[in-house]
Design a protein around this motif. Structure first.
Motif, PDB file in Angstrom:
ATOM      1  N   VAL A   1       0.767  -1.338  -0.009  1.00  5.32           N
ATOM      2  CA  VAL A   1       0.067   0.112   0.020  1.00  5.32           C
ATOM      3  C   VAL A   1       0.930   1.268  -0.143  1.00  5.32           C
ATOM      4  N   ALA A   2       0.509   2.275  -0.693  1.00  4.22           N
ATOM      5  CA  ALA A   2       1.153   3.495  -0.504  1.00  4.22           C
ATOM      6  C   ALA A   2       0.558   4.384   0.426  1.00  4.22           C
ATOM      7  N   ILE A   3       1.532   5.120   1.167  1.00  2.00           N
ATOM      8  CA  ILE A   3       1.191   5.729   2.619  1.00  2.00           C
ATOM      9  C   ILE A   3       1.703   7.315   2.172  1.00  2.00           C
ATOM     10  N   ALA A   4       2.422   7.534   1.197  1.00  2.80           N
ATOM     11  CA  ALA A   4       2.758   9.232   1.217  1.00  2.80           C
ATOM     12  C   ALA A   4       3.350   9.170  -0.276  1.00  2.80           C
ATOM     13  N   THR A   5       3.151  10.558  -0.716  1.00  7.22           N
ATOM     14  CA  THR A   5       3.513  10.991  -1.869  1.00  7.22           C
ATOM     15  C   THR A   5       4.918  11.618  -1.420  1.00  7.22           C
ATOM     16  N   THR A   6       5.986  11.756  -2.583  1.00 12.98           N
ATOM     17  CA  THR A   6       7.276  12.558  -2.257  1.00 12.98           C
ATOM     18  C   THR A   6       7.588  13.545  -3.273  1.00 12.98           C
ATOM     19  N   TYR A   7       7.916  13.041  -4.716  1.00 15.08           N
ATOM     20  CA  TYR A   7       7.893  13.917  -5.882  1.00 15.08           C
ATOM     21  C   TYR A   7       7.457  13.418  -7.146  1.00 15.08           C
ATOM     22  N   LEU A   8       7.739  14.378  -7.834  1.00 16.33           N
ATOM     23  CA  LEU A   8       7.497  13.962  -9.593  1.00 16.33           C
ATOM     24  C   LEU A   8       8.835  14.357  -9.968  1.00 16.33           C
ATOM     25  N   GLU A   9       9.129  13.294 -11.183  1.00 14.41           N
ATOM     26  CA  GLU A   9      10.208  13.824 -11.999  1.00 14.41           C
ATOM     27  C   GLU A   9       9.927  13.321 -13.250  1.00 14.41           C
ATOM     28  N   PRO A  10      10.457  14.107 -14.309  1.00 14.58           N
ATOM     29  CA  PRO A  10      10.082  13.813 -15.581  1.00 14.58           C
ATOM     30  C   PRO A  10      10.791  12.679 -16.363  1.00 14.58           C
ATOM     31  N   MET A  11      10.232  11.921 -17.179  1.00 11.39           N
ATOM     32  CA  MET A  11      10.997  10.913 -18.176  1.00 11.39           C
ATOM     33  C   MET A  11      11.104  11.912 -19.719  1.00 11.39           C
ATOM     34  N   GLY A  12      12.369  11.568 -20.042  1.00 12.27           N
ATOM     35  CA  GLY A  12      12.597  12.379 -21.154  1.00 12.27           C
ATOM     36  C   GLY A  12      13.058  11.703 -22.419  1.00 12.27           C
TER      37      GLY A  12
ATOM     38  N   ASN B   1      20.357  15.660 -17.314  1.00 13.24           N
ATOM     39  CA  ASN B   1      19.231  16.445 -16.841  1.00 13.24           C
ATOM     40  C   ASN B   1      18.032  16.631 -17.567  1.00 13.24           C
ATOM     41  N   ALA B   2      16.979  16.192 -17.397  1.00 12.71           N
ATOM     42  CA  ALA B   2      15.974  16.189 -18.080  1.00 12.71           C
ATOM     43  C   ALA B   2      15.209  17.444 -18.579  1.00 12.71           C
ATOM     44  N   ILE B   3      15.514  18.274 -17.785  1.00 13.18           N
ATOM     45  CA  ILE B   3      14.995  19.898 -18.084  1.00 13.18           C
ATOM     46  C   ILE B   3      16.096  20.501 -19.249  1.00 13.18           C
ATOM     47  N   LYS B   4      17.526  20.157 -19.099  1.00 15.01           N
ATOM     48  CA  LYS B   4      18.322  20.715 -19.711  1.00 15.01           C
ATOM     49  C   LYS B   4      18.661  19.973 -21.318  1.00 15.01           C
ATOM     50  N   ASP B   5      18.761  18.701 -21.039  1.00 16.98           N
ATOM     51  CA  ASP B   5      19.547  17.577 -21.555  1.00 16.98           C
ATOM     52  C   ASP B   5      18.410  16.771 -22.794  1.00 16.98           C
ATOM     53  N   SER B   6      17.290  16.694 -22.394  1.00 14.00           N
ATOM     54  CA  SER B   6      16.553  15.807 -23.170  1.00 14.00           C
ATOM     55  C   SER B   6      15.891  16.889 -24.518  1.00 14.00           C
ATOM     56  N   LEU B   7      15.546  16.085 -25.406  1.00 13.22           N
ATOM     57  CA  LEU B   7      14.989  16.673 -26.855  1.00 13.22           C
ATOM     58  C   LEU B   7      13.482  16.912 -26.395  1.00 13.22           C
TER      59      LEU B   7
ATOM     60  N   PHE C   1      20.043  17.983  -7.447  1.00 14.36           N
ATOM     61  CA  PHE C   1      19.294  17.330  -8.573  1.00 14.36           C
ATOM     62  C   PHE C   1      18.702  18.152  -9.704  1.00 14.36           C
ATOM     63  N   GLY C   2      19.143  19.469  -9.553  1.00 15.66           N
ATOM     64  CA  GLY C   2      19.084  20.671 -10.686  1.00 15.66           C
ATOM     65  C   GLY C   2      17.587  20.731 -11.040  1.00 15.66           C
ATOM     66  N   GLY C   3      16.701  20.880 -10.117  1.00 14.57           N
ATOM     67  CA  GLY C   3      15.100  20.963 -10.139  1.00 14.57           C
ATOM     68  C   GLY C   3      14.387  19.797 -10.789  1.00 14.57           C
ATOM     69  N   THR C   4      14.969  18.508 -11.097  1.00 12.65           N
ATOM     70  CA  THR C   4      14.334  17.461 -11.548  1.00 12.65           C
ATOM     71  C   THR C   4      13.509  16.715 -10.648  1.00 12.65           C
ATOM     72  N   LYS C   5      13.539  17.005  -9.257  1.00 13.59           N
ATOM     73  CA  LYS C   5      12.567  16.401  -8.585  1.00 13.59           C
ATOM     74  C   LYS C   5      11.797  17.347  -7.885  1.00 13.59           C
ATOM     75  N   ILE C   6      10.333  17.432  -8.454  1.00 16.49           N
ATOM     76  CA  ILE C   6       9.758  18.378  -7.751  1.00 16.49           C
ATOM     77  C   ILE C   6       8.709  17.813  -6.650  1.00 16.49           C
ATOM     78  N   PRO C   7       8.656  18.639  -5.707  1.00 20.30           N
ATOM     79  CA  PRO C   7       8.182  17.989  -4.290  1.00 20.30           C
ATOM     80  C   PRO C   7       6.675  17.767  -4.533  1.00 20.30           C
ATOM     81  N   VAL C   8       5.951  16.814  -4.109  1.00 17.98           N
ATOM     82  CA  VAL C   8       4.406  16.769  -4.220  1.00 17.98           C
ATOM     83  C   VAL C   8       4.059  16.305  -2.937  1.00 17.98           C
ATOM     84  N   ASP C   9       3.432  17.147  -2.300  1.00 16.21           N
ATOM     85  CA  ASP C   9       2.916  16.648  -0.783  1.00 16.21           C
ATOM     86  C   ASP C   9       1.391  16.540  -0.712  1.00 16.21           C
TER      87      ASP C   9
END
Length: 281
Positions: A105-116, A211-217, A265-273
């Motif tokens: 079971v999931a008990i909490a959220t932590t963050y969101l990060e992008p696939m690139g 870094n997904a923000i800087k290096d991905s297409l 982590f250069g802003g690639t892990k966005i907190p989700v609470d």
């Protein structure tokens, strides 16, 4: 002799009580110790958390156990070898529980990060040629996630009923005739030189120095409304109301920890609470 007997009896009672008190203290210490399973950059975060003042204030004794494979992490959690894990998105978790009928079971959220979508050969999305070879993770949740990235990028179109358990068969239109190379999710960065482009999850990308923000297409939109991609803390069903485990989320979202995550982590892990119920309903 009676006096000596009384003294001996008192001494025995005191010794027994002291032993019991020691056992209670030891038991309490064990309850406060949490073994958390993780991998890659997530393990790095929790190793940092284990040493923070916030963890100490919360009375948490955290031990991080590293694994190289997400399935092994969930198995270890389901079997009770570890108390909780931190590595997976909601879609990955739901896919695993459905397939394995795991009592997790999931008990909490932590963050969101992008696939690139990354490439060593091309600098722009529009440069990807017809017939290009694209590496894609081969587990169901991340296959579906990767296909959604490609659709958002304008490279393919998916069937109207596409969902988190859909596969390559659910592509409705592939105008560039992309050729998909199904690869273990942890290896997508390693095969990048051998393909035209690769869909890489952020944790794997970070381990490869990307870094997904800087290096991905192209990369997923990073916002708290992308529910399927929000990462979770997961434990056995019997521990769903465990207050000590829930303290982990409070510590994760503390200012001390978030400052570290943002810097490291250069802003690639966005907190989700958010409450888990809010993203699973």
């Amino acid at each position: 002799m009676r006096k000596n007997s009384v003294f001996i009896l008192l001494a025995i009672i005191v010794t027994v009580l002291a032993a019991c008190g020691g056992q209670q203290s030891s038991s309490k210490g064990k309850q406060d110790k949490i073994v958390i399973a993780s991998q890659g950059s997530d393990a790095q975060v929790w190793q940092f958390i284990a040493k923070t003042d916030e963890a100490k204030k919360a009375g948490l004794n955290i031990e991080v156990k590293e694994f190289n494979d997400g399935v092994q992490i969930n198995e270890a959690t389901n079997d009770g070898q570890v108390d909780v894990n931190a590595f997976q998105s909601l879609s990955y978790f739901q896919d695993y529980v459905k397939k394995k009928k795991a009592k997790l079971v999931a008990i909490a959220t932590t963050y969101l990060e992008p696939m690139g979508l990354y490439s060593d050969k091309y600098q722009k999305l529009e440069d990807i040629p017809n017939g290009a070879k694209v590496a894609i993770p081969n587990d169901t949740a991340n296959t579906a996630r990767g296909l959604r990235v490609l659709e958002k990028a304008g490279l393919i179109k998916l069937k109207p009923d596409f969902n988190s358990f859909s596969t390559l068969k659910d592509i409705n239109d592939n105008p560039k005739k992309l050729q998909f190379v199904e690869t273990d999710g942890t290896a997508t960065a390693r095969v990048l030189p051998d393909v035209d482009a690769a869909l890489i999850g952020n944790s794997v990308a970070l381990d490869a120095g990307l870094n997904a923000i800087k290096d991905s297409l192209y990369h997923e939109e990073v916002n708290q409304d992308t529910k399927a991609n929000i990462n979770l803390l997961v434990t056995q069903e019997k521990n769903k109301d465990n207050k000590t485990l829930k303290k982990l989320a409070e510590v994760y979202h503390s200012k001390e920890v978030q400052n570290y995550v943002k810097k490291e982590f250069g802003g690639t892990k966005i907190p989700v609470d958010k409450p888990v119920s809010e993203i699973t309903n």
